[in-house]
Design a protein around this motif. Structure first.
Motif, PDB file in Angstrom:
ATOM      1  N   THR A 232      -1.092  28.721  27.791  1.00  0.00           N
ATOM      2  CA  THR A 232      -1.241  27.304  28.103  1.00  0.00           C
ATOM      3  C   THR A 232      -2.728  26.975  28.094  1.00  0.00           C
ATOM      4  O   THR A 232      -3.520  27.661  28.740  1.00  0.00           O
ATOM      5  CB  THR A 232      -0.636  26.979  29.479  1.00  0.00           C
TER       6      THR A 232
ATOM      7  N   SER B 104      -5.745  23.879  28.441  1.00  0.00           N
ATOM      8  CA  SER B 104      -6.116  22.558  28.928  1.00  0.00           C
ATOM      9  C   SER B 104      -7.272  22.086  28.058  1.00  0.00           C
ATOM     10  O   SER B 104      -8.369  22.645  28.123  1.00  0.00           O
ATOM     11  CB  SER B 104      -6.539  22.635  30.394  1.00  0.00           C
TER      12      SER B 104
ATOM     13  N   HIS C 141      -5.243  17.281  27.922  1.00  0.00           N
ATOM     14  CA  HIS C 141      -4.007  17.562  27.200  1.00  0.00           C
ATOM     15  C   HIS C 141      -3.554  18.982  27.501  1.00  0.00           C
ATOM     16  O   HIS C 141      -4.348  19.922  27.459  1.00  0.00           O
ATOM     17  CB  HIS C 141      -4.218  17.410  25.687  1.00  0.00           C
ATOM     18  N   ARG C 142      -2.260  19.120  27.768  1.00  0.00           N
ATOM     19  CA  ARG C 142      -1.660  20.436  27.988  1.00  0.00           C
ATOM     20  C   ARG C 142      -1.106  20.904  26.643  1.00  0.00           C
ATOM     21  O   ARG C 142      -0.268  20.235  26.038  1.00  0.00           O
ATOM     22  CB  ARG C 142      -0.544  20.315  29.020  1.00  0.00           C
TER      23      ARG C 142
ATOM     24  N   VAL D  66       0.605  24.213  24.533  1.00  0.00           N
ATOM     25  CA  VAL D  66       1.306  25.483  24.701  1.00  0.00           C
ATOM     26  C   VAL D  66       1.345  26.205  23.355  1.00  0.00           C
ATOM     27  O   VAL D  66       1.727  25.626  22.338  1.00  0.00           O
ATOM     28  CB  VAL D  66       2.737  25.259  25.238  1.00  0.00           C
TER      29      VAL D  66
ATOM     30  N   THR E 186       6.843  16.800  32.496  1.00  0.00           N
ATOM     31  CA  THR E 186       5.559  17.110  31.884  1.00  0.00           C
ATOM     32  C   THR E 186       5.607  16.758  30.394  1.00  0.00           C
ATOM     33  O   THR E 186       6.672  16.775  29.781  1.00  0.00           O
ATOM     34  CB  THR E 186       5.173  18.594  32.069  1.00  0.00           C
ATOM     35  N   THR E 187       4.459  16.436  29.880  1.00  0.00           N
ATOM     36  CA  THR E 187       4.282  16.199  28.454  1.00  0.00           C
ATOM     37  C   THR E 187       3.302  17.246  27.954  1.00  0.00           C
ATOM     38  O   THR E 187       2.260  17.461  28.574  1.00  0.00           O
ATOM     39  CB  THR E 187       3.698  14.792  28.201  1.00  0.00           C
ATOM     40  N   GLU E 188       3.646  17.895  26.862  1.00  0.00           N
ATOM     41  CA  GLU E 188       2.768  18.924  26.324  1.00  0.00           C
ATOM     42  C   GLU E 188       2.823  18.918  24.807  1.00  0.00           C
ATOM     43  O   GLU E 188       3.729  18.334  24.212  1.00  0.00           O
ATOM     44  CB  GLU E 188       3.141  20.301  26.880  1.00  0.00           C
TER      45      GLU E 188
ATOM     46  N   ARG F 228       3.107  21.367  21.629  1.00  0.00           N
ATOM     47  CA  ARG F 228       3.429  22.722  21.184  1.00  0.00           C
ATOM     48  C   ARG F 228       2.625  22.982  19.913  1.00  0.00           C
ATOM     49  O   ARG F 228       2.875  22.386  18.870  1.00  0.00           O
ATOM     50  CB  ARG F 228       4.913  22.871  20.912  1.00  0.00           C
TER      51      ARG F 228
END
Length: 145
Positions: free
Chosen positions: A31, A33, A54-55, A57, A97-99, A101
């Motif tokens: 993950t 940041s 922004h997260r 992954v 959560t919003t991430e 990929r």
């Protein structure tokens, strides 16, 4: 039939070292940041800046690359898709959560050097990112970390 597209592109800096773990099945996941900032001048002539976090992954090989080569402050290009997740917290409340990929990642290293990595299921990049060399973003290192 109409096609749709879910694609996010970021160029920013890592706000912390990647958080890397393994799932129960042994799959690596990292993950990140990532901070992106924009600057503008108001009509009154005042300088303004806003930083968005922004997260991101990364799975499998991308996660291993993050763990091995990336650290806080590194500039990175990430391309991927936006995903929304929800789960129930320990307090019984639904969390959201919003991430992003990651499907492709380019480490924008010092001296204009770049290393590009793709997730196995993604297509190779078809764009030239030379306009984002470190020379073109010199002086933008005043991020809040």
């Amino acid at each position: 039939m109409a096609r749709s597209l879910n694609k996010a592109t970021l160029i920013g800096n890592l706000g912390a070292d990647p958080e890397v773990r393994s799932t129960n099945s042994g799959t690596r996941v990292a993950t990140l940041s990532i901070a992106t900032s924009r600057r503008w001048t108001t009509r009154a002539g005042d300088q303004q800046e806003k930083t968005e976090w922004h997260r991101v992954v990364c799975w499998d090989k991308l996660a291993e690359i993050c763990e091995r080569y990336m650290s806080k402050g590194d500039r990175v290009y990430v391309e991927g898709r936006i995903e929304y997740r929800q789960w129930e917290g320990q307090d019984g409340q639904t969390r959201y959560t919003t991430e992003i990929r990651a499907m492709e990642m380019i480490m924008l290293g010092s001296g204009g050097g770049r290393e590009s990595y793709s997730s196995p299921q993604s297509e190779p990049a078809k764009s030239d990112f030379s306009e984002f060399s470190n020379r073109s973003v010199a002086g933008e290192d005043d991020l809040p970390f």
